[in-house]
Design a protein around this motif. Sequence first.
Motif, PDB file in Angstrom:
ATOM      1  N   ALA A  49       0.897  -1.277  -0.055  1.00  0.00           N
ATOM      2  CA  ALA A  49       0.015   0.154  -0.218  1.00  0.00           C
ATOM      3  C   ALA A  49       0.891   1.162  -0.004  1.00  0.00           C
ATOM      4  O   ALA A  49       0.606   2.299  -0.841  1.00  0.00           O
ATOM      5  CB  ALA A  49      -0.817   0.054   1.271  1.00  0.00           C
ATOM      6  N   GLN A  50       1.853   1.363   0.820  1.00  0.00           N
ATOM      7  CA  GLN A  50       2.775   2.446   0.956  1.00  0.00           C
ATOM      8  C   GLN A  50       3.419   2.695  -0.539  1.00  0.00           C
ATOM      9  O   GLN A  50       3.693   3.874  -0.899  1.00  0.00           O
ATOM     10  CB  GLN A  50       3.743   2.264   1.882  1.00  0.00           C
ATOM     11  N   LEU A  51       3.795   1.623  -1.112  1.00  0.00           N
ATOM     12  CA  LEU A  51       4.494   1.943  -2.365  1.00  0.00           C
ATOM     13  C   LEU A  51       3.477   2.305  -3.669  1.00  0.00           C
ATOM     14  O   LEU A  51       4.211   2.871  -4.568  1.00  0.00           O
ATOM     15  CB  LEU A  51       5.073   0.436  -2.887  1.00  0.00           C
ATOM     16  N   THR A  52       2.278   2.211  -3.346  1.00  0.00           N
ATOM     17  CA  THR A  52       1.148   2.866  -4.220  1.00  0.00           C
ATOM     18  C   THR A  52       0.799   4.168  -4.088  1.00  0.00           C
ATOM     19  O   THR A  52       0.178   4.779  -4.963  1.00  0.00           O
ATOM     20  CB  THR A  52      -0.069   1.811  -4.456  1.00  0.00           C
ATOM     21  N   GLU A  53       1.200   4.622  -2.957  1.00  0.00           N
ATOM     22  CA  GLU A  53       0.782   6.221  -2.512  1.00  0.00           C
ATOM     23  C   GLU A  53       1.793   6.941  -3.250  1.00  0.00           C
ATOM     24  O   GLU A  53       3.032   6.803  -3.270  1.00  0.00           O
ATOM     25  CB  GLU A  53       0.684   6.152  -1.093  1.00  0.00           C
ATOM     26  N   TYR A  72       6.138  12.827  -5.574  1.00  0.00           N
ATOM     27  CA  TYR A  72       6.690  11.507  -6.436  1.00  0.00           C
ATOM     28  C   TYR A  72       5.633  10.340  -6.447  1.00  0.00           C
ATOM     29  O   TYR A  72       5.299   9.896  -5.299  1.00  0.00           O
ATOM     30  CB  TYR A  72       7.926  11.000  -6.206  1.00  0.00           C
ATOM     31  N   CYS A  73       5.066   9.816  -7.512  1.00  0.00           N
ATOM     32  CA  CYS A  73       4.396   8.673  -7.513  1.00  0.00           C
ATOM     33  C   CYS A  73       5.180   7.322  -8.310  1.00  0.00           C
ATOM     34  O   CYS A  73       5.865   7.816  -9.280  1.00  0.00           O
ATOM     35  CB  CYS A  73       3.286   8.899  -8.395  1.00  0.00           C
ATOM     36  N   ARG A  74       4.866   6.207  -7.752  1.00  0.00           N
ATOM     37  CA  ARG A  74       5.780   5.119  -8.428  1.00  0.00           C
ATOM     38  C   ARG A  74       5.107   4.801  -9.784  1.00  0.00           C
ATOM     39  O   ARG A  74       3.946   4.839  -9.857  1.00  0.00           O
ATOM     40  CB  ARG A  74       5.677   3.950  -7.465  1.00  0.00           C
ATOM     41  N   ARG A  75       5.897   4.759 -10.857  1.00  0.00           N
ATOM     42  CA  ARG A  75       5.641   4.380 -12.033  1.00  0.00           C
ATOM     43  C   ARG A  75       5.037   3.030 -12.275  1.00  0.00           C
ATOM     44  O   ARG A  75       5.896   2.039 -11.990  1.00  0.00           O
ATOM     45  CB  ARG A  75       6.731   4.566 -13.088  1.00  0.00           C
ATOM     46  N   TRP A  82      10.236   6.362  -9.716  1.00  0.00           N
ATOM     47  CA  TRP A  82       9.124   7.246  -9.142  1.00  0.00           C
ATOM     48  C   TRP A  82       9.053   8.473 -10.014  1.00  0.00           C
ATOM     49  O   TRP A  82      10.095   9.364 -10.036  1.00  0.00           O
ATOM     50  CB  TRP A  82       9.459   7.545  -7.687  1.00  0.00           C
ATOM     51  N   ASP A  83       7.980   8.992 -10.700  1.00  0.00           N
ATOM     52  CA  ASP A  83       7.775  10.080 -11.443  1.00  0.00           C
ATOM     53  C   ASP A  83       7.351  11.355 -10.389  1.00  0.00           C
ATOM     54  O   ASP A  83       6.541  11.324  -9.901  1.00  0.00           O
ATOM     55  CB  ASP A  83       7.011   9.738 -12.510  1.00  0.00           C
TER      56      ASP A  83
END
Length: 89
Positions: A49-53, A72-75, A82-83
């Motif tokens: 969940a943390q990796l998708t936030e 930043y958001c994980r691509r 992370w973009d």
Amino acid sequence: MDDSILRRRVYGADHDDPDPGPRPDRDYGELVGGPLDGLLLDVTGWTGAQLTEEVRLPTEIGRYGPGGRTHYCRREADPARWDWSGDSP
């Protein structure tokens, strides 16, 4: 870890740290774009969940200067990256 990753600096490492690079026992994502472009984000132990936030990282070099945060958001297609999605005060 390949050599190109080993030469990179980890977000949050002190500027005068003699070894600000990644460690082999940690997991990292590369920050892409924005003020922290090219730095590595230590995501060791993060939950799915943390990796998708979106992450909001404190930085003095973003649009809002000291006290500001950059986002930043994980691509999805390339989870190692992370973009940048903007800055906030």
